[in-house]
Structure formats: structure tokens, C-alpha cells
Scaffold this motif. Structure first.
Motif, short mmCIF file in Angstrom:
data_model
loop_
_atom_site.label_atom_id
_atom_site.label_comp_id
_atom_site.label_asym_id
_atom_site.label_seq_id
_atom_site.Cartn_x
_atom_site.Cartn_y
_atom_site.Cartn_z
N LEU A 204 -4.87 16.47 2.95
CA LEU A 204 -4.62 15.17 2.32
C LEU A 204 -4.58 14.06 3.37
N LEU A 205 -3.97 14.34 4.52
CA LEU A 205 -3.91 13.33 5.59
C LEU A 205 -5.30 12.98 6.09
N ALA A 206 -6.12 14.02 6.28
CA ALA A 206 -7.47 13.79 6.79
C ALA A 206 -8.31 12.96 5.83
N VAL A 207 -8.10 13.16 4.53
CA VAL A 207 -8.93 12.47 3.53
C VAL A 207 -8.36 11.10 3.16
N LEU A 208 -7.05 11.00 3.01
CA LEU A 208 -6.45 9.80 2.42
C LEU A 208 -5.81 8.84 3.42
N LEU A 209 -5.33 9.36 4.54
CA LEU A 209 -4.55 8.51 5.44
C LEU A 209 -5.45 7.59 6.26
N PRO A 210 -5.18 6.29 6.27
CA PRO A 210 -5.98 5.38 7.10
C PRO A 210 -5.39 5.27 8.50
N GLU A 211 -6.21 4.83 9.43
CA GLU A 211 -5.68 4.47 10.74
C GLU A 211 -4.98 3.12 10.61
N SER A 212 -4.02 2.86 11.47
CA SER A 212 -3.32 1.59 11.46
C SER A 212 -4.29 0.45 11.78
N VAL A 213 -4.33 -0.58 10.91
CA VAL A 213 -5.21 -1.71 11.18
C VAL A 213 -4.74 -2.49 12.40
N ARG A 214 -3.45 -2.51 12.63
CA ARG A 214 -2.93 -3.18 13.82
C ARG A 214 -3.45 -2.48 15.08
N PHE A 215 -3.45 -1.14 15.06
CA PHE A 215 -3.99 -0.39 16.19
C PHE A 215 -5.48 -0.67 16.37
N LEU A 216 -6.22 -0.69 15.27
CA LEU A 216 -7.66 -0.93 15.35
C LEU A 216 -7.97 -2.29 15.98
N VAL A 217 -7.17 -3.29 15.62
CA VAL A 217 -7.41 -4.62 16.17
C VAL A 217 -7.07 -4.68 17.65
N THR A 218 -5.94 -4.07 18.04
CA THR A 218 -5.57 -4.09 19.46
C THR A 218 -6.58 -3.33 20.30
N ARG A 219 -7.24 -2.33 19.70
CA ARG A 219 -8.25 -1.55 20.43
C ARG A 219 -9.65 -2.13 20.27
N ARG A 220 -9.73 -3.31 19.63
CA ARG A 220 -10.99 -4.04 19.48
C ARG A 220 -12.08 -3.18 18.83
N GLN A 221 -11.69 -2.50 17.76
CA GLN A 221 -12.65 -1.70 17.00
C GLN A 221 -13.59 -2.63 16.22
N PRO A 222 -14.77 -2.13 15.83
CA PRO A 222 -15.73 -2.97 15.10
C PRO A 222 -15.11 -3.61 13.86
N VAL A 223 -15.48 -4.86 13.61
CA VAL A 223 -14.90 -5.59 12.50
C VAL A 223 -15.17 -4.89 11.17
N GLU A 224 -16.31 -4.19 11.06
CA GLU A 224 -16.64 -3.48 9.82
C GLU A 224 -15.61 -2.39 9.52
N ARG A 225 -15.14 -1.73 10.57
CA ARG A 225 -14.15 -0.66 10.36
C ARG A 225 -12.82 -1.24 9.92
N VAL A 226 -12.41 -2.33 10.56
CA VAL A 226 -11.15 -2.98 10.19
C VAL A 226 -11.25 -3.49 8.76
N ARG A 227 -12.37 -4.12 8.41
CA ARG A 227 -12.57 -4.66 7.07
C ARG A 227 -12.51 -3.55 6.01
N ALA A 228 -13.11 -2.40 6.32
CA ALA A 228 -13.14 -1.30 5.36
C ALA A 228 -11.73 -0.77 5.07
N VAL A 229 -10.93 -0.62 6.14
CA VAL A 229 -9.56 -0.11 5.97
C VAL A 229 -8.69 -1.14 5.27
N LEU A 230 -8.73 -2.37 5.75
CA LEU A 230 -7.87 -3.41 5.19
C LEU A 230 -8.26 -3.73 3.74
#
Length: 458
Positions: free
Chosen positions: A196-222
Motif C-alpha cells: 500500500l505504501l509503494a502504491v499510494l504514498l506520495p513523496e513529500s512535496v516539500r522535499f521534492l522542491v528542496t531537492r529541485r526535482q522536475p516541476v512536472e513531478r511536483v505538479r503531479a504529486v501536489l
């Protein structure tokens, strides 16, 4: 919204301005179950101890390594996993750690001796120690700022509920299927949770932004959290930290940096002292009550009231979101000290003993369960997982110390009242530590360190 603001958005502001969504409740539920499993495991191992003594013909002292191995694992897991989560992400560490304690707990059900069981208990603790602080961190980073303490504390109520259910289930399962069935349940459940964690749990959007992940990934999660329509036109996500950020590296270097060093030490001391009290009483109260003249069954039932008090953390979370949280918890620990002392004054007065134990449990568990939320709010994003995890990891040694404390006091023939007076002292020390932390807080109004943090904010 102007054309400029539509292209750029602060992720925390988006979360704060949106209703708490169904997807955020999914994150809450998954993290709640992780904490619940920790409580289940903590209680269940104590209930299988008599069965081990009977089946393997061992003495109570010989079980010491089995009972303490998980505590050492919990400390090691937390200390290692916090920096990893700040570097690799909260979700990856959570999934792996839950898998580790699931496999290890299931493997424990096939142990054929104390040595193998001790090793597997250590590995179980390693996974649990890594999972718990990262569940707290991830949940806090998906909460609206004004409800963060309330929701994080509500999630942490899973621990006392898990401990209670662990005891009830063990008492029902062991007579029917033996002690191994309890560990099998404690192993299979987290393995199902891993999927369930692997399928449903998102990564933290705050972490994604601090790690400068692609905007598409942040947009998809948020988008799954607040709705895709609200983020469809955003071209850049930013994160304005409200806490001082002293370096880009984050992790332990930031936790022990000059602005945070004293506050971090005080958090460690507070969590340590709280677990001294918790483990001293949870492990020894039934024995102390029996020695004071109560029937064994009565002593066990009264002692069982103590961990149930953790559900009061919801009230403290509400107070922490509205008033100065360090003061709220300092008052909680000070009242804990008074209530623990009061338990020692009720020998021979059954009704007052029941009241004192329940009130002491509510105060102590409520204050202790609120500390992860306090720590999560204290650190910026790039050090939050490390800050929470190291507080909990260092604090676990308090559990080890508490287990030995009462044994030493009993060996010195200290009285019933004397033992509880000594155990109450860590509550006062915890209250003092929180007041020192508040005085050292770099984010207090007018602090130059706060202005430095805003200048360095992402």
C-alpha cells in the motif's frame, strides 16, 4: 491571481489555502498504521515473555537481551534513517524500513532460541526505529500549518492504541495458537502495508522542491493533494522556510549548527527523560503494585491504564496550534512529575491509586506523544527528518535507562513511595529542558537568526 503568481507558487501556501483532501487523509491513515504497529510490537513482546519462559525453560533474567534488543534497534534505526531520509526522500526510507521490520518480525516467529530471537528483535527494532520518525516527518509536511500539531498528534495516537490492541490480541491469541502467532500477525501486517505504501504514498512535496526535482513531478504529486486544476498553470514551485536555514546540505550538520544546537540537545534530553518514565513504569508497575500488596490480576489491570492515556495527545496538539507549544509541553511534563509522585503516595488506597495511575498516564503519554510534532515544527525541511529521528533515537536510550533504574532502586530496598518520587524527577528535568529550548529558539520574534533564515529560504 496575476499572471506572475500563476506561474510561480509556494507549495506550503497552496496546502494551507486548500481544504484537507481525501488524499491527505490517505497519507494520514498510512502513517497512522505505521505508528500503530510500533505500539502493537512494544506491548506484544512483553505478553509473549511468560510463554518463552515456559516453552524454553529459561529464567526471567535470561530474557533481558530479548526484551532490550528491540530498544537498541529502535535507537540505531532512528539515528541512521533520519539523515538518509533527508538525502534520499521520506517515502523510500519508509517503504524499506517497514519491509525490514515486517520480515524480521515474521522471522522472529520461527526463532528456536534466545540468541536468534534477540538478533531478529534487534532487526525488528531497526526497521521500526527508521519508520516512526519518517512517518511523523512526512505527515507533518502534508499538514496545513495551522493544524500541523493537531493532525500529527492525532496520528501519534496510534501508538497507545496499538499498545492496547497488542495486549488484548496477545491475551486472546496465545492461548489458542501460541506465542508465535502474535509475531506472525506482527510480521504479515507490515508486509501488506508495504504494498500500500509503494502504491499510494506520495513523496513529500516539500522535499521534492528542496531537492529541485522536475516541476512536472511536483505538479503531479501536489495535484493529487489539492486538485490538478489549482497547479496546472504553475511553472515554478518554491518553498519559503519559516525556520532559519544555515546551509544547503541540511541533515545532521544543520541540526547541530549553532542556531539549533542547544535546542536540539534540549529536545533529546526531553525525549530521553520522558522514556525513562515510560519504560520504568510500563515494565515495573505490575511488580511494584504486587509487592505493595495488590492481587496480581488487579495490579496488571491498574498498570494497563497507564499507556491508554496517550489518546490525550489530540488535546495537546490543539493547544500547541494555538499557544506557545514549548510552554504547553513544559506544563505537561511538570504535571506529569506531580502525578507520578502522587502514585507513590497512594499505597493501600486502591481508588486513589487507580485515579493517580490514569491521570499520570494521560499527562505523561500526552506530553511525550506531542514531542515529535514539536520537533517537526522546529527544523527546516532539509533537516526535519534528521531532527525528528535523532530526537527519537537518542531518546530510546532513556527507555533502556528507565528499565534498569527501577531494578537498581528495588535492589537498594527503596520504599514504594521513594521509587515513584525518583521516577518523577525526570518529568521536572524535561520541563526545564523545554523552557531552555524556548529561550534558545532562533525563530523567536525579533531574532536576527530568523531574518537570516528568510534570506536563505528556498
Amino acid at each position: 491571481m496575476t499572471s506572475n503568481t500563476s506561474r510561480s507558487a509556494d507549495v506550503q501556501a497552496l496546502i494551507d489555502d486548500s481544504p484537507f483532501s481525501a488524499y491527505q487523509w490517505v497519507v494520514f491513515a498510512l502513517c497512522f498504521v505505521i505508528v500503530l504497529l510500533d505500539g502493537f510490537d512494544t506491548a506484544a513482546i512483553g505478553y509473549i515473555a511468560p510463554s518463552l519462559i515456559k516453552e524454553w525453560g529459561v529464567t526471567r533474567p535470561m530474557l533481558g537481551p530479548v526484551l532490550s534488543a528491540a530498544l537498541f534497534g529502535l535507537a540505531a534505526g532512528a539515528l541512521a534513517a533520519g539523515p538518509l531520509a533527508d538525502r534520499l526522500g521520506r517515502k523510500a526510507v519508509l517503504v524499506v524500513s517497514v519491509a525490514v521490520f515486517g520480515v524480521a518480525c515474521l522471522g522472529s516467529s520461527f526463532a528456536d532460541g534466545l540468541t536468534s530471537l534477540s538478533v531478529l528483535r534487534f532487526l525488528t527494532g531497526l526497521g521500526l526505529g527508521a519508520a516512526m520518525p519518517n512517518a511523523v516527518t512526512l505527515m507533518s509536511e502534508y499538514c496545513p500549518a495551522k493544524r500541523r500539531s493537531t493532525l500529527t498528534n492525532l496520528m501519534f495516537c496510534g501508538f497507545p492504541l496499538g499498545a492496547a490492541f497488542g495486549g488484548f490480541l496477545a491475551a486472546w491469541m496465545i492461548p489458542q495458537w501460541g506465542w508465535r502467532s502474535v509475531l506472525q500477525l506482527g510480521g504479515v501486517t507490515p508486509l501488506v502495508l508495504v504494498v500500500l505504501l509503494a502504491v499510494l504514498l506520495p513523496e513529500s512535496v516539500r522535499f521534492l522542491v528542496t531537492r529541485r526535482q522536475p516541476v512536472e513531478r511536483v505538479r503531479a504529486v501536489l495535484g493529487r493533494v489539492i486538485g490538478h486544476a489549482k497547479v496546472a498553470s504553475v511553472e515554478r514551485f518554491r518553498l519559503t522556510e519559516t525556520r532559519p536555514v544555515t546551509n544547503e546540505r541540511g541533515g545532521l550538520a544543520l541540526v547541530l549548527s549553532r542556531p539549533y544546537r542547544l535546542g536540539s540537545l534540549m529536545l533529546w534530553a526531553t525525549y530521553f527523560m520522558g522514556l525513562v518514565i515510560f519504560y520504568a513504569l510500563i515494565n515495573w508497575m505490575p511488580i511494584l503494585f504486587k509487592d505493595a500488596g495488590l492481587e496480581p490480576k488487579t495490579a496488571t489491570l491498574i498498570a494497563a491504564l497507564f499507556p491508554l492515556g496517550g489518546i490525550g495527545a489530540l488535546v495537546f496538539g490543539w493547544l500547541m496550534d494555538r499557544f506557545e507549544p514549548n510552554r504547553i509541553l513544559a506544563i505537561g511534563f511538570a504535571l506529569t512529575a506531580v502525578s507520578i509522585w502522587a502514585i507513590g503516595q497512594t499505597s493501600g488506597q486502591l481508588a486513589w491509586l487507580v485515579v493517580a495511575v490514569f491521570v499520570g498516564g494521560v499527562l505523561m503519554n500526552t506530553a511525550q506523544s506531542s514531542l515529535p510534532a514539536l520537533a517537526a515544527a522546529y527544523y527546516p525541511t532539509n533537516a526535519r527528518a534528521t531532527g525528528v529521528a535523532w530526537m527519537m533515537g537518542i531518546g530510546r536510550f532513556g527507555g533502556i535507562a528507565g528499565s534498569f533504574l527501577v531494578a537498581q532502586l528495588s535492589a537498594q530496598q527503596m520504599s514504594f513511595a521513594g521509587i515513584f518520587t525518583v521516577v518523577a524527577v525526570p518529568g521536572l528535568l524535561a520541563a526545564i529542558a523545554l523552557l531552555v529550548k524556548r529561550a534558545s529558539d532562533p525563530d523567536r520574534p525579533g531574532s536576527g537568526l530568523r531574518r537570516l533564515g528568510e534570506a536563505l529560504a528556498h
